[in-house]
Design a protein around this motif. Structure first.
Motif, short mmCIF file in Angstrom:
data_model
loop_
_atom_site.label_atom_id
_atom_site.label_comp_id
_atom_site.label_asym_id
_atom_site.label_seq_id
_atom_site.Cartn_x
_atom_site.Cartn_y
_atom_site.Cartn_z
N VAL A 115 -71.25 -64.56 -44.67
CA VAL A 115 -71.94 -63.88 -45.76
C VAL A 115 -72.43 -64.94 -46.75
O VAL A 115 -71.72 -65.90 -47.07
CB VAL A 115 -71.00 -62.88 -46.45
N GLY A 116 -73.64 -64.81 -47.26
CA GLY A 116 -74.21 -65.77 -48.19
C GLY A 116 -73.38 -65.94 -49.44
O GLY A 116 -72.66 -65.01 -49.87
N ALA A 117 -73.49 -67.11 -50.07
CA ALA A 117 -72.64 -67.45 -51.22
C ALA A 117 -72.81 -66.47 -52.37
O ALA A 117 -71.82 -66.03 -52.98
CB ALA A 117 -72.95 -68.86 -51.68
N ALA A 118 -74.06 -66.11 -52.70
CA ALA A 118 -74.29 -65.20 -53.83
C ALA A 118 -73.70 -63.82 -53.56
O ALA A 118 -73.03 -63.23 -54.42
CB ALA A 118 -75.79 -65.10 -54.12
N GLU A 119 -73.91 -63.31 -52.34
CA GLU A 119 -73.39 -62.00 -51.98
C GLU A 119 -71.86 -62.03 -51.94
O GLU A 119 -71.19 -61.10 -52.39
CB GLU A 119 -73.94 -61.57 -50.62
N ALA A 120 -71.31 -63.13 -51.40
CA ALA A 120 -69.85 -63.27 -51.33
C ALA A 120 -69.25 -63.28 -52.74
O ALA A 120 -68.22 -62.62 -52.99
CB ALA A 120 -69.48 -64.53 -50.59
N HIS A 121 -69.86 -64.00 -53.64
CA HIS A 121 -69.37 -64.07 -55.02
C HIS A 121 -69.38 -62.68 -55.66
O HIS A 121 -68.41 -62.28 -56.34
CB HIS A 121 -70.23 -65.03 -55.83
N VAL A 151 -59.62 -64.14 -51.12
CA VAL A 151 -60.36 -62.89 -50.96
C VAL A 151 -61.66 -63.13 -50.21
O VAL A 151 -62.10 -62.30 -49.40
CB VAL A 151 -60.63 -62.25 -52.34
N ALA A 152 -62.27 -64.28 -50.43
CA ALA A 152 -63.57 -64.58 -49.80
C ALA A 152 -63.45 -65.05 -48.36
O ALA A 152 -64.46 -65.18 -47.67
CB ALA A 152 -64.29 -65.65 -50.62
N PHE A 153 -62.22 -65.27 -47.88
CA PHE A 153 -62.05 -65.88 -46.56
C PHE A 153 -62.74 -65.08 -45.45
O PHE A 153 -63.46 -65.63 -44.61
CB PHE A 153 -60.57 -66.04 -46.24
N GLY A 154 -62.54 -63.76 -45.44
CA GLY A 154 -63.16 -62.94 -44.40
C GLY A 154 -64.66 -62.94 -44.48
O GLY A 154 -65.36 -62.87 -43.45
N LEU A 155 -65.21 -63.05 -45.69
CA LEU A 155 -66.66 -63.12 -45.85
C LEU A 155 -67.21 -64.44 -45.32
O LEU A 155 -68.29 -64.49 -44.72
CB LEU A 155 -67.03 -62.95 -47.32
N ALA A 173 -54.01 -59.35 -51.43
CA ALA A 173 -54.10 -59.03 -50.00
C ALA A 173 -54.94 -57.78 -49.78
O ALA A 173 -55.72 -57.69 -48.83
CB ALA A 173 -52.70 -58.86 -49.41
N LEU A 174 -54.78 -56.80 -50.66
CA LEU A 174 -55.58 -55.58 -50.56
C LEU A 174 -57.05 -55.87 -50.83
O LEU A 174 -57.94 -55.36 -50.12
CB LEU A 174 -55.04 -54.54 -51.53
N ALA A 175 -57.32 -56.69 -51.85
CA ALA A 175 -58.71 -57.05 -52.15
C ALA A 175 -59.35 -57.79 -50.97
O ALA A 175 -60.52 -57.55 -50.64
CB ALA A 175 -58.75 -57.93 -53.40
N ARG A 176 -58.60 -58.67 -50.33
CA ARG A 176 -59.11 -59.41 -49.18
C ARG A 176 -59.46 -58.46 -48.02
O ARG A 176 -60.42 -58.68 -47.28
CB ARG A 176 -58.08 -60.43 -48.71
N ALA A 177 -58.67 -57.38 -47.88
CA ALA A 177 -58.92 -56.43 -46.79
C ALA A 177 -60.15 -55.57 -47.06
O ALA A 177 -60.90 -55.25 -46.13
CB ALA A 177 -57.70 -55.55 -46.58
N ILE A 178 -60.37 -55.19 -48.32
CA ILE A 178 -61.48 -54.27 -48.61
C ILE A 178 -62.80 -54.98 -48.89
O ILE A 178 -63.86 -54.35 -48.82
CB ILE A 178 -61.12 -53.33 -49.78
N VAL A 179 -62.75 -56.29 -49.20
CA VAL A 179 -63.97 -56.99 -49.58
C VAL A 179 -64.96 -57.08 -48.43
O VAL A 179 -66.17 -57.17 -48.63
CB VAL A 179 -63.65 -58.41 -50.12
N ILE A 180 -64.45 -57.02 -47.20
CA ILE A 180 -65.34 -57.09 -46.03
C ILE A 180 -65.98 -55.73 -45.73
O ILE A 180 -66.74 -55.60 -44.78
CB ILE A 180 -64.60 -57.61 -44.79
N GLU A 181 -65.64 -54.73 -46.54
CA GLU A 181 -66.17 -53.37 -46.40
C GLU A 181 -65.93 -52.85 -44.99
O GLU A 181 -66.86 -52.50 -44.26
CB GLU A 181 -67.66 -53.34 -46.76
N PRO A 182 -64.66 -52.74 -44.60
CA PRO A 182 -64.33 -52.34 -43.24
C PRO A 182 -64.55 -50.84 -43.00
O PRO A 182 -64.59 -50.04 -43.95
CB PRO A 182 -62.84 -52.69 -43.12
N ARG A 213 -69.25 -59.73 -54.15
CA ARG A 213 -68.28 -58.84 -53.52
C ARG A 213 -66.84 -59.22 -53.88
O ARG A 213 -65.98 -58.35 -54.07
CB ARG A 213 -68.51 -58.81 -52.01
N VAL A 214 -66.56 -60.51 -53.99
CA VAL A 214 -65.22 -60.95 -54.38
C VAL A 214 -64.93 -60.49 -55.81
O VAL A 214 -63.84 -59.97 -56.09
CB VAL A 214 -65.09 -62.48 -54.27
N ALA A 215 -65.89 -60.67 -56.70
CA ALA A 215 -65.70 -60.24 -58.09
C ALA A 215 -65.45 -58.73 -58.16
O ALA A 215 -64.57 -58.26 -58.89
CB ALA A 215 -66.92 -60.61 -58.93
#
Length: 375
Positions: free
Chosen positions: A105-111, A96-100, A143-152, A113-115
């Motif tokens: 994207v910074g580690a704290a922010e990525a964590h 899920v964090a791959f796109g971030l 796969a859906l979470a990975r797509a939306i986590v980047i806030e497209p 958003r992934v959560a």
């Protein structure tokens, strides 16, 4: 603003045109489905929006920005593929964090958003697992979470449920709609499954031979198909050959059904086409709108050949005069006609649709066309 616009989009491979001048505008927060048979151009359109395929002509705008020649990672879209496309050596959280990570994207922010994304798809406790430890439905949620986590700006889904069994597919349909409405994200969904399209969409675009045949709300598409192709493709439909014998007003027609036992039908021609006396037409009627009994309007007599139980209703297969196949849907709980019996059926004039007698209707009017079943 997250409006997606396709302006005269075309794609050709040599002399073969996969998409031919498609115009489509998807409004901010709207869920639009591209529906059609294999080879109609729906996936090609989606992949051109995503940037995986370059159009031969036309332009694509996302949020008012021309992205026609931009690389996929610069388009601000999230893509969900049919076969998940997860990295097997990464955990769920890492997938899920791959796109971030690519976007630095910074580690704290990525964590954070992934959560949040995993909670949204109801996999909050699965971040440490690997794809091989998940069911098919859970992988598609990742796969859906990975797509939306980047806030497209736009969410693109390419037949994401086709590999799942029917019950799980229905469950995920509701989940996708819940998430899409909760985020208010502009979404383009591709499927060949008409039930899926009608369940999920604000509007459905039926595609054929690289063009949009009709785009409308699910209800309008089903109740008032613009062409015989749409009538055949969306839902079940009976077709009979007829000749117009009279036109009593702008909308009311009298018809003579063709065959060894000619009968008179009446229809309200609510489509855009106008018909003249002597013109051959295709008469279309939905199986679930049938009325039973000898006093039914627009009456036919059919010989019952088979009764198939569908859960809440029965699908009656039979033949009308001249051997034309007819299908009738009856609710469960009432009397079911026996095989070999004669059944008087009919449709109201306002439930009868008329189409020009062209190549499409000639292939259809040999009988009823059922989605997913041979004629």
């Amino acid at each position: 603003m997250s409006r997606v616009e396709l302006n005269g989009i075309s794609k050709s491979y040599g002399t073969t045109a996969a998409v031919r001048g498609v115009d489509l505008a998807v409004s901010d927060g709207e869920f639009v489905t591209l529906l059609g048979a294999s080879g109609c151009g729906k996936t090609t359109c989606l992949r051109m929006v995503a940037g995986f395929i370059a159009p031969s002509a036309g332009s694509i705008l996302i949020g008012g920005r021309d992205v026609t020649r931009l690389a996929p990672n610069r388009r601000d879209t999230g893509m969900v593929f049919q076969h998940y496309a997860l990295f097997p050596h990464m955990t769920v959280a890492e997938n899920v964090a791959f796109g971030l990570k690519v976007r630095r994207v910074g580690a704290a922010e990525a964590h954070r958003r992934v959560a949040g994304a995993l909670e949204l798809v109801r996999l909050g406790d699965y971040g440490g697992r690997f794809p091989a430890q998940l069911s098919g439905g859970q992988r598609q949620r990742v796969a859906l979470a990975r797509a939306i986590v980047i806030e497209p700006t736009a969410l693109l889904l390419d037949e994401p449920l086709s590999a799942l069994d029917s019950r799980l597919r229905e469950e995920l349909q509701l989940e996708i709609k819940r998430i899409q409405q909760g985020l208010g994200i502009t979404t383009i969904f591709v499927t060949h499954d008409q039930s899926e399209a009608l369940t999920l969409s604000d509007r459905v675009a039926v595609m054929r031979d690289g063009l949009i045949e009709q785009i409308d709300s699910p209800a309008a598409l089903y109740r008032r198909p613009a062409t015989s192709y749409v009538a055949r493709f969306v839902g079940r439909m009976n077709f009979l050959d007829a000749v117009v014998t009279a036109r009593s007003s702008q909308e009311q027609y009298e018809l003579r059904l063709e065959g060894p036992d000619p009968q008179v039908f009446h229809a309200l021609g609510r489509q855009s086409a106008a018909f003249v006396p002597g013109e051959r037409v295709a008469v279309a009627m939905r199986p679930e709108l049938v009325q039973l009994g000898s006093e039914a309007p627009n009456r036919l007599r059919m010989s019952v050949e088979k009764a198939a139980f569908l859960g809440s209703r029965w699908l009656i297969h039979g033949r009308a005069g001249g051997g034309t196949a007819i299908f009738v849907e009856l609710p469960d709980g009432g009397p079911i006609p026996s095989v070999g019996s004669a059944l008087d059926i009919g449709w109201r004039a306002e439930d009868v649709l008329l189409f020009r007698h062209d190549d499409d209707t000639r292939s259809a009017s040999a009988g009823a066309i059922l989605q997913g079943e041979p004629a």
